[in-house]
Scaffold this motif. Structure first.
Motif, PDB file in Angstrom:
ATOM      1  N   VAL A  57       7.716 -31.682  17.939  1.00  0.00           N
ATOM      2  CA  VAL A  57       8.719 -30.914  16.690  1.00  0.00           C
ATOM      3  C   VAL A  57       9.859 -30.072  16.903  1.00  0.00           C
ATOM      4  N   ARG A  58       9.481 -29.325  18.579  1.00  0.00           N
ATOM      5  CA  ARG A  58      10.548 -28.828  19.079  1.00  0.00           C
ATOM      6  C   ARG A  58      12.062 -30.182  19.325  1.00  0.00           C
ATOM      7  N   ILE A  59      11.653 -31.077  19.664  1.00  0.00           N
ATOM      8  CA  ILE A  59      12.906 -32.185  19.118  1.00  0.00           C
ATOM      9  C   ILE A  59      13.418 -32.500  18.541  1.00  0.00           C
ATOM     10  N   ILE A  60      12.821 -32.330  17.126  1.00  0.00           N
ATOM     11  CA  ILE A  60      13.520 -32.507  15.649  1.00  0.00           C
ATOM     12  C   ILE A  60      13.782 -30.929  15.301  1.00  0.00           C
ATOM     13  N   MET A  61      12.923 -29.670  15.738  1.00  0.00           N
ATOM     14  CA  MET A  61      13.722 -27.920  15.460  1.00  0.00           C
ATOM     15  C   MET A  61      15.355 -28.261  16.126  1.00  0.00           C
ATOM     16  N   GLY A  62      14.708 -28.821  17.465  1.00  0.00           N
ATOM     17  CA  GLY A  62      17.199 -29.216  17.964  1.00  0.00           C
ATOM     18  C   GLY A  62      17.415 -30.053  17.275  1.00  0.00           C
ATOM     19  N   ASN A  63      17.805 -30.512  16.689  1.00  0.00           N
ATOM     20  CA  ASN A  63      18.347 -30.780  16.209  1.00  0.00           C
ATOM     21  C   ASN A  63      18.483 -30.929  14.703  1.00  0.00           C
ATOM     22  N   ILE A  64      17.546 -30.485  14.382  1.00  0.00           N
ATOM     23  CA  ILE A  64      18.453 -29.700  12.953  1.00  0.00           C
ATOM     24  C   ILE A  64      18.955 -28.245  13.329  1.00  0.00           C
ATOM     25  N   SER A  65      18.907 -27.671  14.220  1.00  0.00           N
ATOM     26  CA  SER A  65      19.557 -26.075  14.561  1.00  0.00           C
ATOM     27  C   SER A  65      20.403 -26.665  14.301  1.00  0.00           C
ATOM     28  N   TRP A 128      18.728 -19.280  21.677  1.00  0.00           N
ATOM     29  CA  TRP A 128      18.128 -20.186  20.520  1.00  0.00           C
ATOM     30  C   TRP A 128      16.912 -20.720  20.141  1.00  0.00           C
ATOM     31  N   ASP A 129      17.404 -22.321  20.552  1.00  0.00           N
ATOM     32  CA  ASP A 129      16.014 -23.106  20.070  1.00  0.00           C
ATOM     33  C   ASP A 129      14.860 -22.574  20.917  1.00  0.00           C
ATOM     34  N   HIS A 130      14.907 -21.497  21.928  1.00  0.00           N
ATOM     35  CA  HIS A 130      13.439 -21.271  22.631  1.00  0.00           C
ATOM     36  C   HIS A 130      13.258 -20.544  22.025  1.00  0.00           C
ATOM     37  N   TRP A 131      13.786 -19.355  20.931  1.00  0.00           N
ATOM     38  CA  TRP A 131      13.509 -18.647  19.838  1.00  0.00           C
ATOM     39  C   TRP A 131      12.614 -19.661  18.862  1.00  0.00           C
ATOM     40  N   MET A 132      12.951 -19.673  19.002  1.00  0.00           N
ATOM     41  CA  MET A 132      12.646 -21.020  17.077  1.00  0.00           C
ATOM     42  C   MET A 132      10.861 -21.678  17.947  1.00  0.00           C
ATOM     43  N   ASN A 133      11.531 -21.867  19.055  1.00  0.00           N
ATOM     44  CA  ASN A 133       9.918 -22.521  19.475  1.00  0.00           C
ATOM     45  C   ASN A 133       8.947 -21.600  19.265  1.00  0.00           C
TER      46      ASN A 133
END
Length: 206
Positions: A57-65, A128-133
Motif C-alpha cells: 500500500v505504501r508503494i501504491i500510495m506513493g504512485n497515487i500521490s 508528505w508520503d511518509h505522513w500518508m504512510n
C-alpha cells in the motif's frame, strides 16, 4: 526491465511482498479451506498479509500521490522548520543515525545530480508520503475486524510501522532547512551578481 533498475531497498520491498503473498495464500488457504485448524498457521497467514499491506500500500500510495504532489512546496507553512525542532533533533541525535536509514530512490536525494530547489521540494514530497504512510499504518487496525481476532497484534504492528515512518519524516525535516539555507544564500548571491550600478559600471561583485 525497469524493476531491476530499482535500488536495493526497493528490490527488498518487492521481494518481501512476493514472499508475503505466497505465504498468505498457502497458510490462509489451508486454514479457511479446512485443511488445518491450527491457529498458528492462521496467524502466520495474517502476519504475512499485514506485511504485504504495509509494504504494497505504501508503494501504491506513493504512485497515487504523484498526481497531486506537484502542488507541494518547501515554502508552505507545514513544511517550514518550527522553533522546537532543532532542540528535538539534537535530543534524538538525528545527525548520528540519519545516514544509515534506507532510501527507496537514493538518486532523488543526490546533491550532485539535483539542484538545491529540486532537492528541497523532493524532501517535501517525501515527507508528505511518509505522513500518508502514518495514516496507512493506523488503518491497518481494521484488519482485526476483518479476521475477527484480537486487535492487540494489529495495534502493535500499526505503532511499529508509524515509528518506522517517523524516522523518515524526522530526517527530511532535519535536512531540508539546511538545503533551504544554501538555496537562499545561492539566490542572494545570484541577485547581487545581477544587480548593476545605475551608471553601468558593472555588477556589485565585478
Amino acid at each position: 526491465m525497469k524493476l531491476f533498475q530499482k535500488s536495493g531497498p526497493a528490490l527488498f520491498m518487492y521481494s518481501v511482498i512476493g514472499i508475503g503473498i505466497l505465504t498468505s495464500v498457502l497458510t490462509l488457504g489451508a486454514y479457511y479451506g479446512g485443511k488445518t485448524d491450527s491457529r498458528v498457521i492462521m496467524w502466520i497467514g495474517i502476519v504475512a498479509i499485514m506485511i504485504v499491506y504495509h509494504f504494497w500500500v505504501r508503494i501504491i500510495m506513493g504512485n497515487i500521490s504523484k498526481l497531486f504532489k506537484k502542488h507541494l512546496s518547501y515554502k508552505q507553512w507545514w513544511f517550514k522548520e518550527k522553533k522546537f525542532e532543532k532542540g528535538l533533533y539534537k535530543f534524538l541525535k538525528v545527525k548520528e543515525w540519519k545516514g544509515k536509514a534506507l532510501t527507496y530512490n537514493p538518486e532523488s536525494f543526490s546533491v550532485k545530480d539535483n539542484s538545491l530547489e529540486t532537492l528541497a521540494n523532493t524532501m517535501t514530497k517525501s515527507e508528505w508520503d511518509h505522513w500518508m504512510n502514518e495514516l496507512i499504518s493506523v488503518c491497518s487496525i481494521f484488519f482485526a475486524f476483518i479476521f475477527k481476532v484480537t486487535v492487540i497484534p494489529f495495534l502493535i504492528s500499526a505503532i511499529a510501522a508509524m515509528i518506522f515512518d517517523s524516522q523518515f519524516i524526522v530526517i527530511q525535516r532535519y535536512n531540508r532547512p539546511r538545503i533551504v539555507k544554501l538555496l537562499e544564500r545561492q539566490e542572494r548571491e545570484q541577485l547581487i551578481n545581477d544587480v548593476e550600478f545605475p551608471n553601468g559600471q558593472g555588477n556589485l561583485l565585478a
